[in-house]
Design a protein around this motif. Structure first.
Motif, PDB file in Angstrom:
ATOM      1  N   ASP A 243     -55.107  24.650  12.354  1.00 36.92           N
ATOM      2  CA  ASP A 243     -56.375  24.304  13.002  1.00 36.92           C
ATOM      3  C   ASP A 243     -56.393  24.965  14.376  1.00 36.92           C
ATOM      4  O   ASP A 243     -55.463  24.772  15.160  1.00 36.92           O
ATOM      5  CB  ASP A 243     -56.411  22.761  13.107  1.00 36.92           C
ATOM      6  N   HIS A 307     -54.574  15.652  17.021  1.00 32.82           N
ATOM      7  CA  HIS A 307     -54.319  14.908  15.782  1.00 32.82           C
ATOM      8  C   HIS A 307     -53.199  15.602  15.039  1.00 32.82           C
ATOM      9  O   HIS A 307     -53.005  16.811  15.183  1.00 32.82           O
ATOM     10  CB  HIS A 307     -55.591  14.867  14.921  1.00 32.82           C
ATOM     11  N   GLU A 340     -56.148  19.807  21.804  1.00 30.43           N
ATOM     12  CA  GLU A 340     -57.505  20.353  21.829  1.00 30.43           C
ATOM     13  C   GLU A 340     -58.429  19.637  22.802  1.00 30.43           C
ATOM     14  O   GLU A 340     -59.433  19.049  22.390  1.00 30.43           O
ATOM     15  CB  GLU A 340     -58.115  20.367  20.422  1.00 30.43           C
ATOM     16  N   GLU A 354     -57.941  24.914  21.322  1.00 27.25           N
ATOM     17  CA  GLU A 354     -57.073  24.147  20.417  1.00 27.25           C
ATOM     18  C   GLU A 354     -55.929  24.993  19.887  1.00 27.25           C
ATOM     19  O   GLU A 354     -56.135  26.105  19.406  1.00 27.25           O
ATOM     20  CB  GLU A 354     -57.898  23.636  19.228  1.00 27.25           C
TER      21      GLU A 354
HETATM   22 ZN    ZN Z   1     -58.371  19.792  15.366  1.00 25.37          ZN
END
Ligand code: ZN
Ligand code: ZN
Length: 378
Positions: A243, A307, A340, A354
């Motif tokens: 991500d 996360h 992020e 991020e």
């Molecule tokens: Zn993320």
């Protein structure tokens, strides 16, 4: 597709057995698909697993028999696996298996078994005079998944490293006049070309005022000189997610856009420097938040700092503000999560940066290597 080898699965089972022992459970019924994959390598969309102290029972219907049996003759075979065919209903097959096994205390995954299925199962077992208690459990397998093993780290490192090629391939599509949705499509094409099986989530391309909307995906807006553009995307490689968010400016950024960008970048750096084993995850969030507050942007940062990443794109640990109603995990080597921070000014635009990090013995490794500079296009 790379799969965890039998010895890696055996270690996961050993850790789960310890957890079952601590909770005085004879078995766990696993219904979360990511947890099933983690414990067995079974990646089908259907399946139920019952892990007892000496075996892993996999209930699957005929669609999966062939793939499971070829898996079981490979180096990725699941140790102690007993496959059970589901002729009609998964719930009936599960009730039959539990009846046969004559267990006394069986855990269910409370977050992944509906109330209706739970009631049916309880009633059916009671009607068969089973003196078995079905007990709700929370996050037993998720707790194991929190610390990545060597197989997972190898795959996640690879997944994160390939983002560099995706950026090289797709960011040239960022031009004045380009439509957000077309840029998102270029990113998703590049993800597939880089070897990911699919995007980890709907790619976000949010330009100009849209960049101030954290839930914006990609729409028909054209990139316009003066825009800030949030590009947030990731891929799934061998089941594992990465991500990334990077920022672009269409034309020379305004002093206000630069100020926003520099503040978020400083917050991002402060958060990464705070990642160390033994610290609560909320310290990482506080580090980012304090920087943004000092820049007068405290209210502009409306989400958590990060996360966990793994088989799911949002998993534990949550890296956010300390809250009474949510766990504040202590960082440990082997945890993987995003950093992020962002700042969003309605009507003007927003910035988010991020990266994915792995907690190490003395700090963290940043797994995503793409340049963090504001990309000027057009
Ligand atoms: Zn993320
Ligand atoms: Zn993201």
């Amino acid at each position: 597709m790379r799969l965890a080898t039998s010895d890696v699965l055996a270690e996961r089972h050993r850790r789960l057995h310890d957890a079952l022992g601590r909770d005085a459970l004879d078995a766990l019924v696993v219904t979360n698909p990511s947890n099933i994959r983690y414990l067995t390598n079974h990646v089908g969309s259907a399946g139920t697993v019952v892990v007892t102290r000496d075996a892993v029972h996999l209930l699957v219907d005929f669609r999966y028999h062939e793939v499971v049996s070829s898996l079981q003759t490979s180096p990725a075979a699941c140790p102690t696996l007993l496959v059970r065919s589901v002729p009609a209903s998964y719930d009936e097959a599960l009730a039959d298996l539990l009846t046969e096994l004559r267990l006394t205390s069986v855990g269910i995954e409370a977050a992944h078994l509906t109330v209706a299925r739970h009631e049916w199962l309880t009633k059916t077992l009671a009607s068969r005079a089973q003196s078995m208690s079905l007990r709700s459990t929370q996050r037993l397998v998720e707790q194991l998944r929190l610390i990545k093993d060597r197989f997972e780290l190898q795959v996640i490192r690879d997944a994160a490293a390939r983002l560099e090629a995706v950026v090289d391939q797709s960011f040239p599509a960022l031009r004045p006049g380009a439509i957000e949705r077309d840029v998102a499509a270029a990113i998703e094409r590049a993800l597939r070309k880089a070897g990911y099986e699919r995007p980890a989530f709907d790619t976000i391309v949010a330009s100009g005022p849209n960049s101030a909307l954290p839930h914006h995906r990609a729409a028909s807006r054209k990139l316009t000189p003066g825009d800030l553009v949030v590009l947030d995307f990731g891929g799934v490689l061998d089941g594992y997610c990465c991500d990334l968010t990077r920022m672009a400016s269409v034309g020379t950024p305004s002093p206000e856009a630069e100020r926003l960008y520099d503040a978020v970048r400083e917050a991002h750096r402060a958060a990464i420097e705070t990642v160390k084993p033994g610290r609560p995850a909320s310290d990482v969030d506080a580090a980012a938040r304090d920087v943004l507050k000092a820049h007068g942007l405290g209210d502009a940062f409306g989400h958590g700092t990060g996360h966990g990443l793994g088989l799911d794109v949002h998993e534990e640990p949550r890296v956010g503000r300390r809250r009474a109603d949510a766990p504040d995990p202590i960082l440990e080597p082997g945890m993987v999560f995003t950093i992020e921070p962002g700042a969003y000014l309605a009507g003007f635009g927003g910035v988010r940066i991020e990266d994915d990090v792995l907690v190490t013995e003395n700090g963290c490794d940043v797994l995503t290597s793409v340049s963090r500079d504001l990309r000027i296009c057009g």
